[in-house]
Design a protein around this motif. Structure first.
Motif, short mmCIF file in Angstrom:
data_model
loop_
_atom_site.label_atom_id
_atom_site.label_comp_id
_atom_site.label_asym_id
_atom_site.label_seq_id
_atom_site.Cartn_x
_atom_site.Cartn_y
_atom_site.Cartn_z
N ILE A 1 -2.61 6.47 6.45
CA ILE A 1 -3.07 7.75 5.91
C ILE A 1 -4.58 7.80 6.07
N ILE B 1 -10.43 13.41 -3.21
CA ILE B 1 -9.92 12.35 -4.07
C ILE B 1 -11.09 11.46 -4.51
N TRP C 1 2.11 8.16 -1.61
CA TRP C 1 2.95 9.23 -2.17
C TRP C 1 2.09 10.20 -2.93
N THR D 1 1.88 13.41 -6.39
CA THR D 1 2.49 14.04 -7.57
C THR D 1 3.70 14.86 -7.11
N GLU D 2 3.55 15.52 -6.00
CA GLU D 2 4.60 16.40 -5.50
C GLU D 2 5.83 15.63 -5.02
N ASP E 1 0.89 -1.16 0.00
CA ASP E 1 0.00 0.00 0.00
C ASP E 1 0.92 1.21 0.00
N THR E 2 1.10 1.81 -1.18
CA THR E 2 2.14 2.82 -1.36
C THR E 2 1.56 4.22 -1.24
N THR F 1 2.13 17.80 3.58
CA THR F 1 1.58 16.96 2.51
C THR F 1 0.12 17.25 2.18
C1 WTA Z 1 -3.68 10.09 -1.61
C2 WTA Z 1 -0.83 9.70 -6.37
C3 WTA Z 1 -3.82 6.73 1.22
C4 WTA Z 1 -3.17 11.09 -0.60
C5 WTA Z 1 0.45 8.90 -6.24
C6 WTA Z 1 -2.19 11.91 -1.40
C7 WTA Z 1 -3.09 7.88 -0.63
C8 WTA Z 1 -2.84 11.97 -2.75
C9 WTA Z 1 -2.24 6.81 -0.97
C10 WTA Z 1 -1.86 12.18 -3.87
C11 WTA Z 1 -2.26 5.65 -0.13
C12 WTA Z 1 -2.01 8.40 -2.42
N1 WTA Z 1 -3.06 5.66 0.95
N2 WTA Z 1 -3.87 7.83 0.46
N3 WTA Z 1 -1.52 4.57 -0.39
N4 WTA Z 1 -1.59 7.16 -2.10
N5 WTA Z 1 -2.92 8.83 -1.56
O1 WTA Z 1 -0.93 13.45 -6.43
O2 WTA Z 1 -4.25 11.87 -0.16
O3 WTA Z 1 -2.54 11.86 -7.57
O4 WTA Z 1 -1.98 13.20 -0.87
O5 WTA Z 1 -0.52 11.06 -6.35
O6 WTA Z 1 -3.47 10.69 -2.89
O7 WTA Z 1 -2.48 12.00 -5.12
P1 WTA Z 1 -1.63 12.14 -6.45
#
Ligand code: WTA
Length: 629
Positions: free
Chosen positions: A495, A504, A396, A398-399, A393-394, A481
């Motif tokens: 998270i 989201i 991360w 865009t930033e 469960d990764t 973040t």
């Molecule tokens: C959420 C996607 C929970 C989080 C790579 C983050 C997650 C935003 C997870 C970034 C995870 C991403 N568990 N929440 N494993 N991965 N998020 O920029 O809120 O499209 O700040 O990048 O997605 O979304 P982005």
């Protein structure tokens, strides 16, 4: 620095935070540089300014392509699976990919592109999209990929923001049963753009398209004329590699800027370490290259690691709900990386869609993009992984460019719904509301990072002040973040979701302000407030509260007009699930909308609305509740 046990993880982690420069400096040595970096890191989060490997010189495509040619030239780099299962898959070797990238790089050059020029890429998930991305990187042009589901207005805004000189697109695209006239949408957008000089159009659907004389060129015509010899432009490690737009809590999308050296080292390391990729394995990430996941973990990370990466053009539900599993079986996929929203949608389908396919090739599963709920986690574990594949469960963004908090497959003990532990080199901190770090176990706060990592975004294109305000001002000295997070007794991170005005939806970030201003464009609308509410499949869905100018005759007509407007301005992904027409919005005396109340009403949690005495007109809350959908 290989990690093969949990003890070793702890040791490597400890070393990495005690001496991050040594840690990342050592990792950088396995890459091909024209000049190896000596100056590993300069940083100051107050400015903010971060520079990794600054005196290093490289080209990321030499690391993704050239350096593999000797021993992996005949190995498949990209497996492409079409939207329609009847269309033959393509297998592209490293040598073929290298040739295509070099040829297309020459096309770009011949059409006037130079190092530093911005190129917008608006294409379906075909191998030429990856080729386009890499060809830009080859000549030092900065790519800005815009997801092909975005509307003409969203495309135009992004092109204008970074003043792209060229657009790469296709005649159309296939998505499930639909054919989308991508070129027509692009043409509509281009009416609002003055910076684009050339448009290169790939034939995919063979639909009739308008070709603007002097501006539009066919991909295949240009490729025919191009030579396959193209030396890589030598880039400084901190030169721009790409811009990728992401939604923010206020105003227009932010063009996150990523640079060459740090991004390369970081995404390659995390790809290998998180998935524990073994040579020869087939790896499939179901994201679109239009998002950061596709950039880092379909294109750059896997190719730099010499992996075989699968690209899929279609959707999980076409021709039926078993498509993902059919593709896994057909290509003997070993590592499968997808989004919780896809898992939840597939979980609703009959298990026979899973069970008729042989999933025994799978070794590792992954998720990304949003929190995964326990039920979906267990379904994924039992029915797809058959209880024998670790799920990474990764977490991360865009930033962040690369994976920040995640289990390492087969090494980190798993805990459903937890992203578990930070990657080596990543230093998370939880903050309370007053900006004090929370040191103890079992606490929940706002997730910040206290030390730079190589793949972090360096700025927002053209707006460093906004970069500073968004990420480095809430907690001075830390990167903020925008996510809430809990840390348990074992130090594992979970998270909990966004704490700002980003929603989201199906794993895609959408800013409330962006959707509100799209709806406000309707002439009958005075003001809008948008919030998220929990949704079974999408994770969150959008609820819009809309104040209209006059009495409305037909609410449904206005609703569909609003939906069409949002689709045209942003894209179908931003369409509200529910639209409620309201007489007013709950505002404080200073005019601020109290979204907390609107969120509770949308989520049907109205027993305890909290303190509403500070509202200018508390009676409006009753009226909104009475009309809630
Ligand atoms: C959420 C996607 C929970 C989080 C790579 C983050 C997650 C935003 C997870 C970034 C995870 C991403 N568990 N929440 N494993 N991965 N998020 O920029 O809120 O499209 O700040 O990048 O997605 O979304 P982005």
């Amino acid at each position: 620095m290989e990690i093969s046990s949990f003890d070793q993880y702890h040791q490597v982690y400890k070393n990495s935070v005690e001496d991050p420069e040594k840690f990342w400096g050592d990792l950088s040595k396995e890459f091909k540089w024209h000049k190896e970096p000596e100056n590993i890191l300069q940083w100051d989060f107050n400015k903010p300014e971060v520079r990794w490997f600054e005196d290093g010189q490289l080209n990321i495509t030499e690391n993704c392509l050239d350096r593999h040619l000797d021993d992996k030239g005949d190995q498949t780099a990209i497996i492409w699976e079409a939207n329609d299962p009847g269309e033959a898959p393509r297998h592209i070797t490293y040598r073929e990919l290298f040739d295509e990238v070099c040829r297309f790089a020459n096309v770009l050059k011949r059409n006037g592109l130079e190092k530093g020029d911005r190129v917008c890429i608006y294409m379906p998930m075909v191998p030429e999209l990856a080729i386009a991305v890499l060809a830009c990187a080859r000549i030092g042009a900065v790519h800005s990929v815009v997801f092909a589901g975005f509307s003409s207005t969203a495309l135009a805004d992004r092109i204008n923001d970074s003043q792209c000189k060229m657009l790469l697109t296709s005649d159309g695209s296939f998505r499930g049963k639909k054919t989308i006239d991508l070129k027509a949408i692009a043409d509509e957008g281009l009416k609002k753009c003055t910076s684009i000089q050339k448009v290169v159009v790939l034939k995919r659907t063979n639909g009739a398209v308008h070709m603007e004389p002097g501006r539009d060129l066919w991909w295949h015509d240009e490729m025919e004329k191009a030579d396959s010899q193209c030396d890589a432009e030598i880039m400084g490690a901190e030169d721009l590699l790409f811009i990728l737009y992401t939604s923010g809590s206020t105003g227009k999308p932010k063009g996150m800027v990523h640079t060459c050296g740090g991004y390369m080292v970081n995404v390659t390391y995390t790809f290998k370490t998180v998935f524990q990729y073994q040579p020869g394995e087939v790896y499939w990430c179901t994201a679109d290259i239009g998002w950061i996941t596709g950039h880092s973990y379909i294109v750059y990370g896997p190719l730099s690691a010499g992996a075989t990466t699968l690209m899929f053009e279609g959707v999980p539900s076409y021709p039926d709900m078993g498509r993902f599993w059919e593709v896994v079986a057909r290509h003997k996929v070993n590592i499968f990386y997808t989004a919780p929203t896809a898992i939840r949608a597939l979980e609703k389908a009959d298990l026979s869609f899973v069970n008729k396919h042989d999933l025994s090739s799978l070794r590792v599963l992954g998720t990304v993009g949003e929190p995964i709920n326990a039920e979906a986690w267990h379904w994924y574990d039992q029915n797809i992984g058959k209880g024998r594949c670790p799920i990474v469960d990764t977490w991360w963004q865009t930033e962040t460019g690369g994976i920040m908090i995640s289990p390492l497959a087969g090494i980190t003990p798993l805990k459903p719904t937890y992203a578990t532990l930070p990657m080596p080199g990543v230093q998370p901190v939880l903050m309370d509301e007053n900006g004090q770090p929370l040191e103890k176990a079992n606490q929940e706060g706002r997730l910040c990072i206290e030390f730079p990592w190589p793949s972090m975004a360096r700025t927002i294109y053209g707006n460093h002040q906004r970069f500073k305000e968004t990420y480095f001002s809430a907690y001075p000295g830390y990167y903020f973040t925008g996510d809430g997070c809990r840390r348990d007794n074992d130090g594992f991170y979970r998270i909990t979701g966004r704490v700002d005005d980003v929603i989201i939806v199906s794993g895609h970030n959408l800013g409330t302000a962006e959707i509100e201003s799209a709806i406000d464009e309707h002439q009958k609308v005075v003001e809008t407030a948008v919030v998220g509410f929990p949704h079974d499949i999408k994770g969150n869905a959008i609820y819009a509260y809309v104040i209209t100018r006059d009495q409305i005759d037909d609410e449904d007509v206005l609703r569909s007009e609003i939906l069409a407007l949002v689709s045209e301005t942003i894209g179908p992904i931003a369409k509200p699930e529910k639209i409620q027409f309201v007489p007013g919005l709950p505002k404080t005396r200073s005019g601020k909308i109290m979204r907390r109340i609107l969120r509770k009403i949308a989520s049907k949690e109205t027993e305890n609305l909290g303190d509403i005495s500070t509202l200018l007109d508390p009676s409006v809350v009753e009226e909104i509740m009475a009309g809630a959908i």
